[in-house]
Design a protein around this motif. Structure first.
Motif, short mmCIF file in Angstrom:
data_model
loop_
_atom_site.label_atom_id
_atom_site.label_comp_id
_atom_site.label_asym_id
_atom_site.label_seq_id
_atom_site.Cartn_x
_atom_site.Cartn_y
_atom_site.Cartn_z
N LEU A 100 -16.58 2.51 -1.16
CA LEU A 100 -15.60 1.55 -1.66
C LEU A 100 -14.94 0.77 -0.53
N ARG A 101 -14.65 1.46 0.57
CA ARG A 101 -14.06 0.77 1.72
C ARG A 101 -15.00 -0.30 2.26
N ALA A 118 -7.90 2.90 -5.49
CA ALA A 118 -6.55 3.43 -5.67
C ALA A 118 -6.58 4.82 -6.28
N VAL A 119 -7.42 5.00 -7.31
CA VAL A 119 -7.50 6.29 -7.99
C VAL A 119 -8.13 7.35 -7.09
N ILE A 120 -9.20 6.98 -6.39
CA ILE A 120 -9.86 7.93 -5.48
C ILE A 120 -8.89 8.36 -4.39
N GLY A 125 -5.48 12.73 -2.15
CA GLY A 125 -4.19 12.95 -1.49
C GLY A 125 -3.85 11.91 -0.45
N LYS A 126 -4.59 10.79 -0.44
CA LYS A 126 -4.31 9.70 0.51
C LYS A 126 -3.34 8.72 -0.17
N TYR A 127 -2.09 9.16 -0.31
CA TYR A 127 -1.15 8.42 -1.13
C TYR A 127 -0.74 7.09 -0.50
N GLU A 128 -0.71 7.03 0.85
CA GLU A 128 -0.39 5.75 1.50
C GLU A 128 -1.44 4.71 1.15
N ASP A 129 -2.72 5.13 1.14
CA ASP A 129 -3.80 4.21 0.77
C ASP A 129 -3.68 3.80 -0.69
N ALA A 130 -3.33 4.77 -1.56
CA ALA A 130 -3.18 4.46 -2.98
C ALA A 130 -2.09 3.41 -3.19
N LEU A 158 4.66 10.88 -2.22
CA LEU A 158 5.07 10.65 -0.84
C LEU A 158 6.53 11.03 -0.61
N GLY A 159 7.22 11.43 -1.69
CA GLY A 159 8.64 11.77 -1.58
C GLY A 159 9.55 10.56 -1.63
N LYS A 160 8.97 9.37 -1.93
CA LYS A 160 9.79 8.15 -2.04
C LYS A 160 10.25 8.02 -3.48
N LEU A 161 11.22 8.84 -3.83
CA LEU A 161 11.60 9.00 -5.23
C LEU A 161 12.32 7.78 -5.78
#
Length: 732
Positions: A100-101, A118-120, A125-130, A158-161
């Motif tokens: 995909l990249r 985004a889903v992958i 667990g690559k939430y910054e990429d998502a 990411l804890g950015k609530l």
């Protein structure tokens, strides 16, 4: 034109969409591009889409071009995406992510590929990429609801609530979305606002009672076919659901699911999960013996289970059995230094030095508790960079000790934990807003052990959130056991430390300073009667200082003993407390001695002029003297200065001029304190005049329950009684 050409990259590649795009190109004079789209649409339809064929032939004839000579881009983008989708279905997410990249480097605006990426990224667990992929999609398609939910979930992980909550609030303001409410409940749970978490969860189930049966809940766009999803027994489903609730901090929901489980129906793996959930819940509920009993069999198990062993260690530690806790951790981690082992040694075995563990979030949080008590406040602000509720409390404590009170209040805004309440109370004390402090803490309920403990976080394998534990803290190690330590603790805003050191210090002596600080701490905790007892004791011996006289004066003022309060404020003034001038002015207003109050203000202009509090009470004097234009003018000045009490002066002035609509609009903007109580009272009067007795009752009840001005609360109560009598007489 470049923008139009980009449409081909972002729109679906089906024949009808391509034909419609050709029409768009045609109307913008892009005839060659239009011809290519018409031919590509006809080609992709298997030469069946007649409208595309007709468009192609008509435009080609108009341009005198042979349709056969038009070259169509033969790309294999769609085929590549289908191959990537196949990899996702097969569970080969890492390979799919790599492809995909590569695909997105050549096709940066391909929405379908961005959605897959985004889903992958979320699954891996690559939430910054998502977050990055989601934002790219929303820049192209801003109204994509599902991607907004995925973005909110990524921020949550990411804890950015606050960012997650902002997105979800925007979503539910536009549409009743069960999944958005469901995720919102987890965000509130992580923030510690369990009341709102429960509300959001109930809203989710109200919209969709079968919410948890929905495929892909909180796993948006997952392509796994239903046939691939393993079936579970009802008991195992409850275990899975309980684990999900536990990982999101929704304890009551997890308990409810655990009660549904029948052990005999569980597989071996599910039985372990069941034990893990029960032991974690037992610790959270304070049932440490139950947790130990559940964890004990895993101590001698052939298979090393660090999650269960660490839960056992926590349970033993909370019971006070440090040796057993250390033994469990050494079985789990052998020679490695675990974050919890480090914490135990810092608290109970300080004489033994051990290396610092890996700097995880939990370890940095625990380290910050020690740094706070060491007085290293800037260091705490440096290492805590997230906005989880527990971190926000520690940052607020650091700001508070540095006397940056506005920043401290901002950190604990919306946090409902006891420590947050304590911070707010202390800041009100330091800002000399004693009446607001006493009003705020009067109904504060807490367990006495809350005043002896610090909260620490323990990372548990298989648990998505750090487990909070409350531990009796050795404050005396940092503050000593004498009155100097008490003063330092109070200056730092550490009320728990002040209480602990006071208790130790009183074993050796009981001086007037001890009684003074007992009175201050009692007032901060809302124990008004105890505070009054200590201050009265000192007052009878003529040992009260200016600050204590002022607090005792406010206590008497709140109880309606205005003459006593006035006398105490006068004594405080004589001891050099110039702020007592404002206290005296306030009491004169409350006793309706407006002429005397105005004279007092003019005689003390050099000390009172420029003070915002004094300006507000001068406005109240103007209202009492029926100089409504001047009162309104002062109110507008206060509003320009950012003081919302100005809305009371403006609102009451408009009320006196019978401009009820504008009066209500202003009065509703008042936020707290005496001004809020009086605003409720006046709004009740306005609604009664307008015949809206239901609203009048609501506002009079609120005014009667507040204690800033005894006279106002009494009058509000009398209005309520009169209203009830009025309706009773109507019934007769």
């Amino acid at each position: 034109m470049k923008g139009l050409k980009r449409l081909k990259e972002v729109l679906p590649q089906d024949p009808r969409t391509l034909n419609n795009l050709g029409v768009v190109y045609y109307h913008h004079g892009m005839y060659e591009d239009a011809l290519k789209m018409f031919k590509l649409a006809w080609y992709k339809s298997g030469y069946k889409l007649e409208v595309a064929k007709n468009n192609l032939e008509t435009l080609a004839e108009k341009l005198n071009i042979d349709p056969a000579e038009i070259k169509v881009e033969q790309d294999n983008r769609e085929e590549n995406l289908r191959n990537i989708e196949t990899l996702i279905i097969m569970g080969k997410e890492e390979e799919a992510d790599r492809l995909l990249r590569e695909f997105l480097e050549k096709n940066p605006n391909a929405v379908e590929a961005l959605k897959m990426a985004a889903v992958i990224s979320k699954k891996l667990g690559k939430y910054e990429d998502a977050v990055e992929y989601s934002n790219r999609i929303l820049s192209i398609s801003p109204d994509d609801v599902e991607i907004r939910k995925l973005l909110a979930e990524s921020y949550y992980n990411l804890g950015k609530l606050e960012e997650a909550l902002k997105i979800l609030n925007e979503l539910v303001s536009k549409t009743e979305d069960s999944e958005a409410y469901f995720l919102m409940s987890f965000v509130y749970g992580e923030m510690g606002d369990y009341e709102k978490a429960e509300w959001a969860m109930s809203k989710a189930y109200e919209i969709n009672p079968n919410l948890m049966d929905t495929e892909g809940i909180l796993s948006l766009y997952i392509s796994t076919p239903k046939s691939k999803v393993p079936t579970k027994t009802s008991g195992e489903s409850s275990v899975v659901l309980a684990k999900a609730y536990l990982n999101k901090g929704l304890i009551d929901e997890a308990m409810r699911e655990v009660r549904k489980v029948k052990i005999q129906n569980l597989s071996l793996k599910s039985r372990r999960e069941y034990d893990f959930i029960r032991s974690a819940l037992s610790i959270i509920k304070g049932n440490y013996d139950d947790a130990i009993r559940i964890c004990e069999p895993y101590r001698n198990s052939i298979k090393l289970d660090r999650g269960m062993l660490k839960l056992g260690a926590v349970a033993f530690f909370q019971k006070g059995d440090v040796n057993s806790a250390v033994e469990y951790l050494k079985i789990a981690y052998r020679d490695s230094i675990d974050d919890f082992l480090w914490l135990i040694y810092q608290l109970k075995r300080r004489s033994v030095e051990i290396p610092e563990p890996q700097r995880t979030f939990s370890h940095l949080f625990n380290l910050s508790v020690f740094l706070l008590n060491e007085g290293k406040f800037n260091k705490v602000l440096e290492i805590l960079d997230d906005n989880r509720p527990f971190s926000r409390i520690l940052k607020a404590r650091a700001y508070m000790a540095l006397r940056r009170y506005e920043e401290a209040l901002k950190e604990v805004e919306g946090v409902s934990l006891f420590d947050a309440m304590l911070i707010k109370a202390y800041i009100l004390y330091k800002m000399r807003r004693y009446d607001e402090m006493l009003e705020f803490t009067e109904n504060l309920r807490f367990d006495p052990k809350d005043l002896r403990t610090e909260t620490f976080l323990v990372d548990i394998p298989d648990l998505n959130f750090p487990l909070p534990i409350n531990v009796e803290f050795p404050y005396e190690r940092y503050y000593g056991s004498n009155i100097n330590g008490v003063e330092r603790a109070i200056n730092y805003g550490n009320i728990k430390a002040a209480l602990k050191v006071l208790n130790l210090s009183l074993r050796f002596s009981k001086t007037p300073k001890h009684l003074k600080y007992l009175g201050i701490v009692s007032a901060i905790l809302g124990k008004t009667s105890i505070s009054e007892y200590f201050f009265e004791n000192l007052y009878k011996r003529r040992l009260l200082d200016a600050e204590s006289l002022e607090i005792l004066g406010v206590i008497n003022e709140r109880k309606g003993r205005l003459s006593v309060a006035l006398s105490l404020f006068n004594e405080s003034l004589k001891k050099g407390n110039k702020y007592s001038l404002i206290n005296i002015l306030r009491v004169l207003v409350k006793t309706h001695l407006y002429e005397l109050a105005y004279k007092f203000y003019t005689n003390n202009t050099e000390h009172l002029e420029g003070n915002v509090d004094a300006l507000f009470w001068l406005g109240e004097v103007m209202l009492g003297m029926e100089n409504f234009s001047e009162a309104e003018s002062i109110g507008r000045r206060l509003i320009e200065m950012g003081d919302n009490r100005g809305y009371l002066l403006v609102g009451e002035s408009l009320f006196k001029k019978e401009n009820y609509k504008d009066a209500l609009e202003n009065l509703m903007k008042v936020k707290s304190g005496y001004a809020k109580q009086k605003s409720h009272f006046i709004m009740g009067n306005i609604y009664a005049i307008m015949g809206n007795y239901e609203e009048a009752t609501i506002h009079w009840e609120m005014a009667s329950e507040m204690h800033f001005d005894k006279n106002i609360s009494t009058r509000a109560g009398m209005n309520l009684q009169d209203l009830k009598k009025f309706f009773l007489n109507l019934k007769k």
